[in-house]
Design a protein around this motif. Structure first.
Motif, mmCIF file in Angstrom:
data_model
loop_
_atom_site.group_PDB
_atom_site.id
_atom_site.type_symbol
_atom_site.label_atom_id
_atom_site.label_comp_id
_atom_site.label_asym_id
_atom_site.label_seq_id
_atom_site.Cartn_x
_atom_site.Cartn_y
_atom_site.Cartn_z
ATOM 1 N N GLU A 49 0.811 -1.218 0.000
ATOM 2 C CA GLU A 49 0.000 0.000 0.000
ATOM 3 C C GLU A 49 0.845 1.269 0.000
ATOM 4 O O GLU A 49 0.346 2.351 -0.287
ATOM 5 N N ASP A 50 2.128 1.150 0.317
ATOM 6 C CA ASP A 50 3.014 2.314 0.394
ATOM 7 C C ASP A 50 3.798 2.484 -0.905
ATOM 8 O O ASP A 50 5.017 2.310 -0.949
ATOM 9 N N LYS A 51 3.092 2.844 -1.962
ATOM 10 C CA LYS A 51 3.728 3.043 -3.267
ATOM 11 C C LYS A 51 4.638 4.261 -3.226
ATOM 12 O O LYS A 51 4.288 5.302 -2.670
ATOM 13 N N GLN A 52 5.802 4.131 -3.809
ATOM 14 C CA GLN A 52 6.735 5.238 -3.959
ATOM 15 C C GLN A 52 6.604 5.736 -5.392
ATOM 16 O O GLN A 52 6.734 4.952 -6.337
ATOM 17 N N THR A 53 6.323 7.014 -5.565
ATOM 18 C CA THR A 53 6.134 7.599 -6.885
ATOM 19 C C THR A 53 7.068 8.788 -7.045
ATOM 20 O O THR A 53 7.715 9.222 -6.080
ATOM 21 N N ALA A 54 7.130 9.345 -8.255
ATOM 22 C CA ALA A 54 8.000 10.488 -8.521
ATOM 23 C C ALA A 54 7.784 11.565 -7.469
ATOM 24 O O ALA A 54 6.653 11.961 -7.189
ATOM 25 N N GLY A 55 8.868 11.995 -6.866
ATOM 26 C CA GLY A 55 8.822 12.999 -5.817
ATOM 27 C C GLY A 55 8.872 12.423 -4.415
ATOM 28 O O GLY A 55 9.033 13.164 -3.449
ATOM 29 N N SER A 56 8.765 11.094 -4.279
ATOM 30 C CA SER A 56 8.798 10.465 -2.955
ATOM 31 C C SER A 56 10.235 10.367 -2.443
ATOM 32 O O SER A 56 11.145 9.985 -3.181
ATOM 33 N N TYR A 57 10.384 10.688 -1.177
ATOM 34 C CA TYR A 57 11.659 10.502 -0.478
ATOM 35 C C TYR A 57 11.422 9.464 0.609
ATOM 36 O O TYR A 57 10.489 9.597 1.405
ATOM 37 N N LEU A 58 12.242 8.425 0.628
ATOM 38 C CA LEU A 58 12.101 7.344 1.588
ATOM 39 C C LEU A 58 13.371 7.234 2.413
ATOM 40 O O LEU A 58 14.481 7.209 1.865
ATOM 41 N N TYR A 59 13.210 7.138 3.721
ATOM 42 C CA TYR A 59 14.320 6.873 4.624
ATOM 43 C C TYR A 59 14.117 5.478 5.196
ATOM 44 O O TYR A 59 13.023 5.132 5.648
ATOM 45 N N GLU A 60 15.171 4.675 5.174
ATOM 46 C CA GLU A 60 15.125 3.334 5.738
ATOM 47 C C GLU A 60 16.189 3.237 6.834
ATOM 48 O O GLU A 60 17.362 3.461 6.572
ATOM 49 N N PRO A 61 15.782 2.880 8.038
ATOM 50 C CA PRO A 61 16.770 2.737 9.104
ATOM 51 C C PRO A 61 17.589 1.456 8.934
ATOM 52 O O PRO A 61 17.132 0.499 8.301
ATOM 53 N N GLY A 62 18.785 1.458 9.488
ATOM 54 C CA GLY A 62 19.571 0.233 9.522
ATOM 55 C C GLY A 62 18.775 -0.854 10.228
ATOM 56 O O GLY A 62 18.014 -0.577 11.155
ATOM 57 N N GLY A 63 18.905 -2.085 9.758
ATOM 58 C CA GLY A 63 18.186 -3.204 10.350
ATOM 59 C C GLY A 63 16.879 -3.521 9.650
ATOM 60 O O GLY A 63 16.222 -4.492 9.996
ATOM 61 N N SER A 64 16.497 -2.704 8.661
ATOM 62 C CA SER A 64 15.252 -2.990 7.949
ATOM 63 C C SER A 64 15.472 -4.119 6.947
ATOM 64 O O SER A 64 16.578 -4.360 6.472
ATOM 65 N N ILE A 65 14.394 -4.828 6.643
ATOM 66 C CA ILE A 65 14.452 -5.933 5.676
ATOM 67 C C ILE A 65 13.204 -5.856 4.806
ATOM 68 O O ILE A 65 12.100 -5.610 5.298
ATOM 69 N N HIS A 66 13.407 -6.027 3.496
ATOM 70 C CA HIS A 66 12.299 -5.908 2.555
ATOM 71 C C HIS A 66 12.742 -6.373 1.164
ATOM 72 O O HIS A 66 13.909 -6.666 0.946
ATOM 73 N N GLN A 67 11.768 -6.373 0.236
ATOM 74 C CA GLN A 67 12.019 -6.803 -1.140
ATOM 75 C C GLN A 67 11.455 -5.756 -2.092
ATOM 76 O O GLN A 67 10.249 -5.482 -2.096
ATOM 77 N N PHE A 68 12.317 -5.189 -2.917
ATOM 78 C CA PHE A 68 11.983 -4.130 -3.879
ATOM 79 C C PHE A 68 11.214 -4.716 -5.055
ATOM 80 O O PHE A 68 11.599 -5.745 -5.607
ATOM 81 N N SER A 69 10.160 -4.012 -5.480
ATOM 82 C CA SER A 69 9.334 -4.495 -6.584
ATOM 83 C C SER A 69 8.806 -3.330 -7.415
ATOM 84 O O SER A 69 8.336 -2.326 -6.877
ATOM 85 N N VAL A 70 8.884 -3.483 -8.736
ATOM 86 C CA VAL A 70 8.218 -2.575 -9.664
ATOM 87 C C VAL A 70 7.080 -3.387 -10.279
ATOM 88 O O VAL A 70 7.318 -4.485 -10.796
ATOM 89 N N PRO A 71 5.843 -2.879 -10.220
ATOM 90 C CA PRO A 71 4.719 -3.653 -10.758
ATOM 91 C C PRO A 71 4.945 -4.072 -12.210
ATOM 92 O O PRO A 71 5.484 -3.301 -13.009
ATOM 93 N N LYS A 72 4.529 -5.300 -12.528
ATOM 94 C CA LYS A 72 4.671 -5.803 -13.905
ATOM 95 C C LYS A 72 3.883 -4.962 -14.893
ATOM 96 O O LYS A 72 4.261 -4.826 -16.047
ATOM 97 N N ASP A 73 2.757 -4.401 -14.433
ATOM 98 C CA ASP A 73 1.912 -3.616 -15.327
ATOM 99 C C ASP A 73 2.258 -2.130 -15.340
ATOM 100 O O ASP A 73 1.531 -1.319 -15.905
ATOM 101 N N ALA A 74 3.393 -1.762 -14.740
ATOM 102 C CA ALA A 74 3.822 -0.354 -14.748
ATOM 103 C C ALA A 74 4.058 0.101 -16.185
ATOM 104 O O ALA A 74 4.516 -0.679 -17.030
ATOM 105 N N THR A 75 3.743 1.354 -16.451
ATOM 106 C CA THR A 75 3.898 1.878 -17.807
ATOM 107 C C THR A 75 5.286 2.445 -18.070
ATOM 108 O O THR A 75 5.610 2.756 -19.215
#
Length: 169
Positions: free
Chosen positions: A82-108
């Motif tokens: 639900e937390d989509k990152q779009t043009a203009g988004s700034y994201l900070y991730e603290p050390g110790g975070s774990i996740h998997q990066f994904s670009v939607p298959k249907d992205a234009t």
């Protein structure tokens, strides 16, 4: 207040323009990166990256912090759909975070942005087995290897040290 006695004189500004060189394509995952600053000694890396639609990177654990500024497209972490990152988004991730990066298959369009990372990404497969560790030194070696394999010039980036300068030239 007086001017400091110790001054680090620069003959020219250390600046890299992403529009003046070709990015390096990852040989298997298909995304493109342009190194801007690689400091293996202090574990800092700054990249401009382009991730085409359908990109799914391995799940990874950050040993340090990440700053990511999205300039184009849409992406998200699998764990936070639900937390989509779009043009203009700034994201900070603290050390110790774990996740998997994904670009939607249907992205234009590809997702693009600038990232400033300290430390390393510890990458895991779907069964939680260690794949590898990505840090500034690993990125530098991989870029040089891909450029050599493709018989192309390596991109220019800022490489700090006792006398900071460019990777070449």
């Amino acid at each position: 207040m007086a001017i400091p006695e110790t001054i680090n004189h620069q003959d020219r500004l250390l600046s890299v323009n992403i529009n003046e060189q070709e990015p390096v394509q990852h040989p298997t995952d298909g995304y493109f990166i342009q190194p801007l600053f690689l400091d293996p000694e202090n574990g800092t890396w700054v990249l401009h990256a382009k991730f085409p639609p359908g990109t799914l990177l391995p799940r990874h654990f950050h040993t340090g912090t990440v700053h990511f500024f999205t300039t184009k497209g849409t992406w998200n972490y699998v764990e936070y759909p639900e937390d989509k990152q779009t043009a203009g988004s700034y994201l900070y991730e603290p050390g110790g975070s774990i996740h998997q990066f994904s670009v939607p298959k249907d992205a234009t369009e590809s997702a693009e942005g600038f990232m400033v990372v300290t430390g390393a990404n510890v990458n895991f497969d779907d069964d939680d087995n260690l794949i590898d560790i990505t840090d500034a030194g690993a990125i530098e070696r991989a870029i040089m290897g891909v450029c050599q394999m493709m018989q192309r010039d390596a991109p220019r980036y800022i490489k700090p040290g006792a006398s900071a300068g460019f990777s070449f030239g």
